[in-house]
Design a protein around this motif. Structure first.
Motif, PDB file in Angstrom:
ATOM      1  N   MET A  78      29.537  37.565  33.373  1.00 39.48           N
ATOM      2  CA  MET A  78      30.601  36.866  34.093  1.00 39.48           C
ATOM      3  C   MET A  78      30.772  37.421  35.510  1.00 39.48           C
ATOM      4  O   MET A  78      30.891  36.655  36.467  1.00 39.48           O
ATOM      5  CB  MET A  78      31.910  36.986  33.320  1.00 39.48           C
ATOM      6  CG  MET A  78      33.090  36.404  34.081  1.00 39.48           C
ATOM      7  SD  MET A  78      34.595  36.508  33.137  1.00 39.48           S
ATOM      8  CE  MET A  78      35.776  36.452  34.486  1.00 39.48           C
ATOM      9  N   LEU A 137      42.250  29.290  37.062  1.00 41.17           N
ATOM     10  CA  LEU A 137      41.728  28.953  35.734  1.00 41.17           C
ATOM     11  C   LEU A 137      42.292  29.903  34.692  1.00 41.17           C
ATOM     12  O   LEU A 137      42.267  31.121  34.888  1.00 41.17           O
ATOM     13  CB  LEU A 137      40.195  29.084  35.724  1.00 41.17           C
ATOM     14  CG  LEU A 137      39.434  28.373  36.842  1.00 41.17           C
ATOM     15  CD1 LEU A 137      37.949  28.700  36.747  1.00 41.17           C
ATOM     16  CD2 LEU A 137      39.665  26.875  36.764  1.00 41.17           C
ATOM     17  N   HIS A 154      39.061  31.728  29.201  1.00 40.08           N
ATOM     18  CA  HIS A 154      38.239  30.838  28.358  1.00 40.08           C
ATOM     19  C   HIS A 154      38.534  31.091  26.886  1.00 40.08           C
ATOM     20  O   HIS A 154      37.761  31.724  26.181  1.00 40.08           O
ATOM     21  CB  HIS A 154      36.752  31.005  28.664  1.00 40.08           C
ATOM     22  CG  HIS A 154      36.328  32.373  29.093  1.00 40.08           C
ATOM     23  ND1 HIS A 154      36.291  33.443  28.246  1.00 40.08           N
ATOM     24  CD2 HIS A 154      35.937  32.844  30.305  1.00 40.08           C
ATOM     25  CE1 HIS A 154      35.873  34.508  28.903  1.00 40.08           C
ATOM     26  NE2 HIS A 154      35.655  34.180  30.163  1.00 40.08           N
ATOM     27  N   ASP A 202      26.585  34.347  26.161  1.00 40.26           N
ATOM     28  CA  ASP A 202      25.385  34.037  26.912  1.00 40.26           C
ATOM     29  C   ASP A 202      24.424  33.246  26.039  1.00 40.26           C
ATOM     30  O   ASP A 202      24.644  33.088  24.835  1.00 40.26           O
ATOM     31  CB  ASP A 202      24.727  35.293  27.499  1.00 40.26           C
ATOM     32  CG  ASP A 202      24.833  36.483  26.595  1.00 40.26           C
ATOM     33  OD1 ASP A 202      24.408  36.365  25.437  1.00 40.26           O
ATOM     34  OD2 ASP A 202      25.346  37.525  27.050  1.00 40.26           O
ATOM     35  N   ASP A 236      30.431  44.584  27.348  1.00 41.26           N
ATOM     36  CA  ASP A 236      31.090  43.282  27.393  1.00 41.26           C
ATOM     37  C   ASP A 236      31.305  42.681  26.021  1.00 41.26           C
ATOM     38  O   ASP A 236      32.399  42.299  25.671  1.00 41.26           O
ATOM     39  CB  ASP A 236      30.275  42.296  28.219  1.00 41.26           C
ATOM     40  CG  ASP A 236      30.660  42.361  29.687  1.00 41.26           C
ATOM     41  OD1 ASP A 236      30.182  41.557  30.455  1.00 41.26           O
ATOM     42  OD2 ASP A 236      31.486  43.237  30.023  1.00 41.26           O
ATOM     43  N   ASP A 291      37.287  43.109  21.652  1.00 42.28           N
ATOM     44  CA  ASP A 291      37.172  41.803  22.277  1.00 42.28           C
ATOM     45  C   ASP A 291      36.266  40.861  21.509  1.00 42.28           C
ATOM     46  O   ASP A 291      36.188  39.687  21.821  1.00 42.28           O
ATOM     47  CB  ASP A 291      36.622  41.943  23.694  1.00 42.28           C
ATOM     48  CG  ASP A 291      37.695  42.451  24.637  1.00 42.28           C
ATOM     49  OD1 ASP A 291      37.414  43.373  25.390  1.00 42.28           O
ATOM     50  OD2 ASP A 291      38.812  41.915  24.583  1.00 42.28           O
TER      51      ASP A 291
HETATM   52  C1  HEM Z   1      40.972  33.556  34.427  1.00 43.13           C
HETATM   53  C2  HEM Z   1      39.684  33.415  34.279  1.00 43.13           C
HETATM   54  C3  HEM Z   1      38.836  34.346  33.448  1.00 43.13           C
HETATM   55  C4  HEM Z   1      39.159  35.474  32.740  1.00 43.13           C
HETATM   56  C5  HEM Z   1      40.512  36.144  32.609  1.00 43.13           C
HETATM   57  C6  HEM Z   1      37.961  35.962  32.094  1.00 43.13           C
HETATM   58  C7  HEM Z   1      37.858  37.077  31.281  1.00 43.13           C
HETATM   59  C8  HEM Z   1      36.731  37.517  30.636  1.00 43.13           C
HETATM   60  C9  HEM Z   1      36.632  38.698  29.832  1.00 43.13           C
HETATM   61  C10 HEM Z   1      37.765  39.679  29.572  1.00 43.13           C
HETATM   62  C11 HEM Z   1      35.365  38.745  29.364  1.00 43.13           C
HETATM   63  C12 HEM Z   1      34.741  39.847  28.530  1.00 43.13           C
HETATM   64  C13 HEM Z   1      35.125  39.729  27.104  1.00 43.13           C
HETATM   65  C14 HEM Z   1      34.457  40.799  26.263  1.00 43.13           C
HETATM   66  O1  HEM Z   1      34.161  41.883  26.797  1.00 43.13           O
HETATM   67  O2  HEM Z   1      34.223  40.566  25.087  1.00 43.13           O
HETATM   68  C15 HEM Z   1      34.653  37.604  29.863  1.00 43.13           C
HETATM   69  C16 HEM Z   1      33.338  37.307  29.568  1.00 43.13           C
HETATM   70  C17 HEM Z   1      32.667  36.198  30.049  1.00 43.13           C
HETATM   71  N1  HEM Z   1      33.169  35.275  30.929  1.00 43.13           N
HETATM   72 FE1  HEM Z   1      35.019  35.198  31.699  1.00 43.13          FE
HETATM   73  N2  HEM Z   1      36.940  35.112  32.410  1.00 43.13           N
HETATM   74  C18 HEM Z   1      37.435  34.138  33.263  1.00 43.13           C
HETATM   75  C19 HEM Z   1      36.722  33.102  33.836  1.00 43.13           C
HETATM   76  C20 HEM Z   1      35.390  32.851  33.614  1.00 43.13           C
HETATM   77  C21 HEM Z   1      34.642  31.790  34.224  1.00 43.13           C
HETATM   78  C22 HEM Z   1      35.193  30.814  35.259  1.00 43.13           C
HETATM   79  C23 HEM Z   1      33.386  31.821  33.692  1.00 43.13           C
HETATM   80  C24 HEM Z   1      32.205  30.922  33.944  1.00 43.13           C
HETATM   81  C25 HEM Z   1      32.272  29.759  34.539  1.00 43.13           C
HETATM   82  C26 HEM Z   1      33.325  32.928  32.769  1.00 43.13           C
HETATM   83  C27 HEM Z   1      32.245  33.289  32.024  1.00 43.13           C
HETATM   84  C28 HEM Z   1      32.176  34.355  31.170  1.00 43.13           C
HETATM   85  C29 HEM Z   1      30.998  34.705  30.411  1.00 43.13           C
HETATM   86  C30 HEM Z   1      29.675  33.940  30.399  1.00 43.13           C
HETATM   87  C31 HEM Z   1      31.301  35.854  29.712  1.00 43.13           C
HETATM   88  C32 HEM Z   1      30.381  36.622  28.782  1.00 43.13           C
HETATM   89  C33 HEM Z   1      29.657  37.655  29.611  1.00 43.13           C
HETATM   90  C34 HEM Z   1      28.544  38.334  28.859  1.00 43.13           C
HETATM   91  O3  HEM Z   1      28.012  37.771  27.896  1.00 43.13           O
HETATM   92  O4  HEM Z   1      28.206  39.458  29.263  1.00 43.13           O
HETATM   93  N3  HEM Z   1      34.562  33.533  32.754  1.00 43.13           N
HETATM   94  N4  HEM Z   1      35.520  36.872  30.635  1.00 43.13           N
END
Ligand code: HEM
Ligand SMILES: *[C@@H]1O[C@H](CO)[C@@H](O)[C@H](O)[C@H]1NC(C)=O
Ligand SMILES: *[C@@H]1O[C@H](CO)[C@@H](O)[C@H](O)[C@H]1NC(C)=O
Length: 267
Positions: free
Chosen positions: A88, A187, A190, A196, A253, A259
């Motif tokens: 992300m 936003l 999610h 991924d 992550d 998480d």
């Molecule tokens: C307010 C907006 C957002 C917040 C608060 C947020 C928060 C997070 C957090 C906390 C994680 C990690 C969760 C973990 O460690 O298990 C995460 C992972 C991820 N987020 Fe977001 N996110 C936001 C917006 C977005 C957007 C806009 C996208 C893509 C368009 C996105 C794509 C992803 C992806 C693909 C992962 C997984 C990363 C991985 O596999 O290493 N996120 N997000």
């Protein structure tokens, strides 16, 4: 007799390890023909969330791809997005949500996992494909030509990466963005899922790409790839671009136990 069998033992072990690795790896794309446009995509589909992302490439990819984001939008609310790498924080993110009967999209880059990622501008550009874009009370399908979206290894994948497999990410929210009319809308998290996936880009190529790109209008005429062929790697080959090379950044992550319940892997 026994000694002649011995050399097979390591191979058996390797096969078992490979099988294990295959089973625990992220989901991967499969061929999908879009009924709206006839475009042949390599598509990731999450059975639990119904989130889908399809990608199509020219025979000799250069800078452009055609993408399709499709997802449930209960009561017209929510957003869906992709990451051009399997992370992300850092990579180019493309988000889309319904605004009435239309779709608003915006590029974002996240500097942390706490805040709504801010809008980012660059040479990259989305040109909607109207015949592949549909919104109703509960679902959004957004098909687009993504121009200058390939080529920067820091935020995505390069043309040569399309010779093999590339790691990407997806995310889906069911709660409304702050202002659906505003591409810079805040936003919400999610909450519906994120993870991924592996995009089999070498199998996303088609000589019909040039025709499909024209569905985006006259601007699509420039999007038929390069005259320099990029060889296709054997199936299952990861290019590392946008994928493996970033794994060290990912540490924790998806492994942070707390998480993981939010991690929608759609198995
Ligand atoms: C307010 C907006 C957002 C917040 C608060 C947020 C928060 C997070 C957090 C906390 C994680 C990690 C969760 C973990 O460690 O298990 C995460 C992972 C991820 N987020 Fe977001 N996110 C936001 C917006 C977005 C957007 C806009 C996208 C893509 C368009 C996105 C794509 C992803 C992806 C693909 C992962 C997984 C990363 C991985 O596999 O290493 N996120 N997000
Ligand atoms: C909305 O569109 C989706 C996807 O095309 C479709 O499956 C669904 O039946 C449609 N719902 C309504 C209420 O038309
Ligand atoms: C696009 O390029 C391919 C070769 O890569 C060619 O076969 C096809 O005719 C071209 N399409 C258009 C619309 O120019």
């Amino acid at each position: 007799m026994i000694s002649s069998l011995r050399p097979e033992v390591p191979f058996t072990l390797v096969s078992l390890l490979l099988l294990f690795a295959t089973r625990t790896t992220a989901q991967q794309t499969a061929p999908f023909t879009d009924p709206l446009t006839g475009i042949n995509f390599q598509r990731f589909f999450g059975a639990k969330t119904q989130f889908a992302f399809g990608i199509a490439l020219p025979e000799n990819p250069s800078t452009d791809f055609i993408g399709q984001i499709s997802a449930p939008m209960p009561n017209g609310a929510g957003w869906a997005g992709i990451s051009l790498q399997e992370d992300m924080e850092g990579p180019l993110l493309l988000t889309a949500w319904p605004n009435g009967n239309e779709v608003v999209s915006s590029f974002r880059v996240a500097r942390n996992e706490d805040d709504s990622p801010p809008v980012v501008t660059g040479a990259f550009k989305v040109v909607p494909i109207p015949s592949g874009t549909a919104v109703n009370a509960s679902h959004m399908t957004f098909t687009f030509l993504c121009q200058n979206c390939i080529g920067d290894a820091k935020i995505g994948f390069t043309a040569s990466d399309t010779a093999g497999d590339v790691g990407m990410g997806w995310a889906l929210a069911s709660r409304a963005v702050s202002d659906a009319t505003d591409p810079a809308a805040v936003l919400p998290f999610h909450n519906s899922g994120f993870d991924d996936f592996t995009a089999l880009l070498s199998q996303a190529r088609s000589p019909l790409f040039g025709e499909w790109a024209l569905l985006a209008g006259p601007q699509g005429a420039a999007s038929n790839g390069s005259t320099t062929p990029i060889p296709i790697l054997p199936p299952g080959t990861s290019t590392g671009g946008g994928a493996g090379g970033d794994d060290s950044d990912d540490e924790g992550d998806d492994d942070e136990g707390g998480d993981d319940d939010k991690d929608e892997d759609d198995d």
